[in-house]
Design an enzyme around this catalytic site. Sequence first.
Site, PDB file in Angstrom:
ATOM      1  N   TRP A 150       0.656  -1.005   0.015  1.00  0.00           N
ATOM      2  CA  TRP A 150       0.068  -0.141   0.061  1.00  0.00           C
ATOM      3  C   TRP A 150       0.970   1.273   0.139  1.00  0.00           C
ATOM      4  CZ3 TRP A 150      -0.711  -4.240   3.682  1.00  0.00           C
ATOM      5  CH2 TRP A 150      -1.879  -5.205   3.100  1.00  0.00           C
ATOM      6  N   HIS A 197      -6.803   1.678   2.824  1.00  0.00           N
ATOM      7  CA  HIS A 197      -7.843   0.277   2.857  1.00  0.00           C
ATOM      8  C   HIS A 197      -8.783   0.650   3.946  1.00  0.00           C
ATOM      9  CE1 HIS A 197      -4.852  -2.364   5.066  1.00  0.00           C
ATOM     10  NE2 HIS A 197      -5.029  -1.347   5.626  1.00  0.00           N
ATOM     11  N   ARG A 217      -4.265   5.664  -2.510  1.00  0.00           N
ATOM     12  CA  ARG A 217      -2.989   5.221  -2.887  1.00  0.00           C
ATOM     13  C   ARG A 217      -2.097   5.886  -3.668  1.00  0.00           C
ATOM     14  NH1 ARG A 217      -4.860  -1.188  -2.871  1.00  0.00           N
ATOM     15  NH2 ARG A 217      -5.976  -1.183  -0.896  1.00  0.00           N
ATOM     16  N   GLN A 259     -13.828   1.254  -1.421  1.00  0.00           N
ATOM     17  CA  GLN A 259     -14.037  -0.194  -0.905  1.00  0.00           C
ATOM     18  C   GLN A 259     -15.043  -0.418  -0.076  1.00  0.00           C
ATOM     19  OE1 GLN A 259      -9.984  -1.134   1.135  1.00  0.00           O
ATOM     20  NE2 GLN A 259      -9.184  -1.867  -0.760  1.00  0.00           N
ATOM     21  N   VAL A 315      -4.755 -11.635   7.940  1.00  0.00           N
ATOM     22  CA  VAL A 315      -5.454 -12.883   7.704  1.00  0.00           C
ATOM     23  C   VAL A 315      -4.850 -14.245   7.687  1.00  0.00           C
ATOM     24  CG1 VAL A 315      -7.655 -11.750   6.726  1.00  0.00           C
ATOM     25  CG2 VAL A 315      -5.716 -12.539   5.197  1.00  0.00           C
ATOM     26  N   ALA A 330     -12.793 -11.869   7.314  1.00  0.00           N
ATOM     27  CA  ALA A 330     -12.689 -10.427   6.809  1.00  0.00           C
ATOM     28  C   ALA A 330     -12.543 -10.292   5.241  1.00  0.00           C
ATOM     29  CB  ALA A 330     -11.623  -9.617   7.412  1.00  0.00           C
TER      30      ALA A 330
HETATM   31  N1  PHE Z   1      -7.392  -4.419   2.890  1.00  0.00           N
HETATM   32  C1  PHE Z   1      -6.964  -5.399   1.745  1.00  0.00           C
HETATM   33  C2  PHE Z   1      -6.643  -4.374   0.640  1.00  0.00           C
HETATM   34  O1  PHE Z   1      -7.070  -3.417   0.396  1.00  0.00           O
HETATM   35  C3  PHE Z   1      -8.124  -6.260   1.323  1.00  0.00           C
HETATM   36  C4  PHE Z   1      -8.414  -7.215   2.457  1.00  0.00           C
HETATM   37  C5  PHE Z   1      -9.389  -6.982   3.207  1.00  0.00           C
HETATM   38  C6  PHE Z   1      -7.869  -8.579   2.619  1.00  0.00           C
HETATM   39  C7  PHE Z   1      -9.729  -7.870   4.438  1.00  0.00           C
HETATM   40  C8  PHE Z   1      -8.100  -9.573   3.546  1.00  0.00           C
HETATM   41  C9  PHE Z   1      -8.953  -9.322   4.376  1.00  0.00           C
HETATM   42  O2  PHE Z   1      -5.913  -4.859  -0.415  1.00  0.00           O
END
Ligand code: PHE
Length: 351
Positions: free
Chosen positions: A158, A180, A206, A220, A263, A319
């Site tokens: 990111w 995010h 970003r 998002q 995760v 998530a």
């Molecule tokens: N936050 C991650 C992204 O922006 C996406 C994501 C969210 C992945 C939740 C796993 C669980 O790339």
Amino acid sequence: MSAVDAVREIEEQARAGLAAASDERALEAWRSAVLGRSGSLTGVLRSLGELAPEERRALGAAANRLKGELEAALEARRDELKQTALRASVTAGALDVTLPGRPLHRGRYHPLTLTLREILATFERMGFATIEGPEIEHDAYNFEALRIPADHPARDMWDTFWLDSGGEWEGAGGLLLRTHTSPMQARYMETHEPPIRIAVPGRCYRYEATDATHEWMLQQVELLVVDEGVSMADLKGTLQEFARAMFGPERRVMMRNSYFPFVEPGVEIAVDCFACAGTNPSCPVCRGSGWLEIMGAGMVHPEILERMGYETERYTGFAAGMGVERIAMLRYGVDDIRNFYQNDLRFLRQF
Ligand code: PHE
């Protein structure tokens, strides 16, 4: 001139004058000049007494008949003028009902608004509550709480717009534009106990170059579910059901292994390319892969649940974070993400 000739002349002039009178004022002037107290015909009738009886009878009959006729003619002329005026006003205000209508320019919703609403409505039907969070975020929530410490290579995923907070938030690692919506996972778990089932829409930023599938600002929707007995099957079932609702049963959905520090295991979800169906090696949408990635997802890392003070023996969660623009591209067959933010009416009026 004989009296009979005089009456004939009065009649001629009166009839001509009446025909020429074209409004109420002219009619009134005519009436007074002919039939009024000092009108021409009244004068004749008055002078009858001076005539010999023979002559008086003949002229009197003629003059009286003329008086009656002219009075009737006056009323007829008055009616005629009224009709003409009425016809003129009706014609002037007339509508041509056969003309085509003027098109109304109705306002309409932006394709991203339509898509976002559809996404949230789909999750609301599955029992998710919609929650929002801040766009300006602390490093502590955007990264640290999600197991992405300062020197972790995953930060490269990111590219970040950092804000100059004048040193005030240095303790929390500084301020940034959230990259995010995942920081809301931490914010929400901090203040709530399971069961949790939320959808978090929001803008993210970003610091990266734009191309057909990347923008420096994107929207998002984050999902977070924490409860007893939540498994990978729930993740898969929820997201597959979502994809079916959004894209229809004929679109193919792929889930494959991926990595995000917050995760374990992590997956990414892709939908088959609407633009080339995998047949064009230089496709700008899928770059020849045949798949367009629309979200990252995974089981919430137990270490995060533990930090939130949850009993990890009892609670698990999943998530997901999805890109609204990518989903809109798939839904509407838009092959360049940059169209969404250029405000070109030719583009926007298609939705
Ligand atoms: N936050 C991650 C992204 O922006 C996406 C994501 C969210 C992945 C939740 C796993 C669980 O790339």
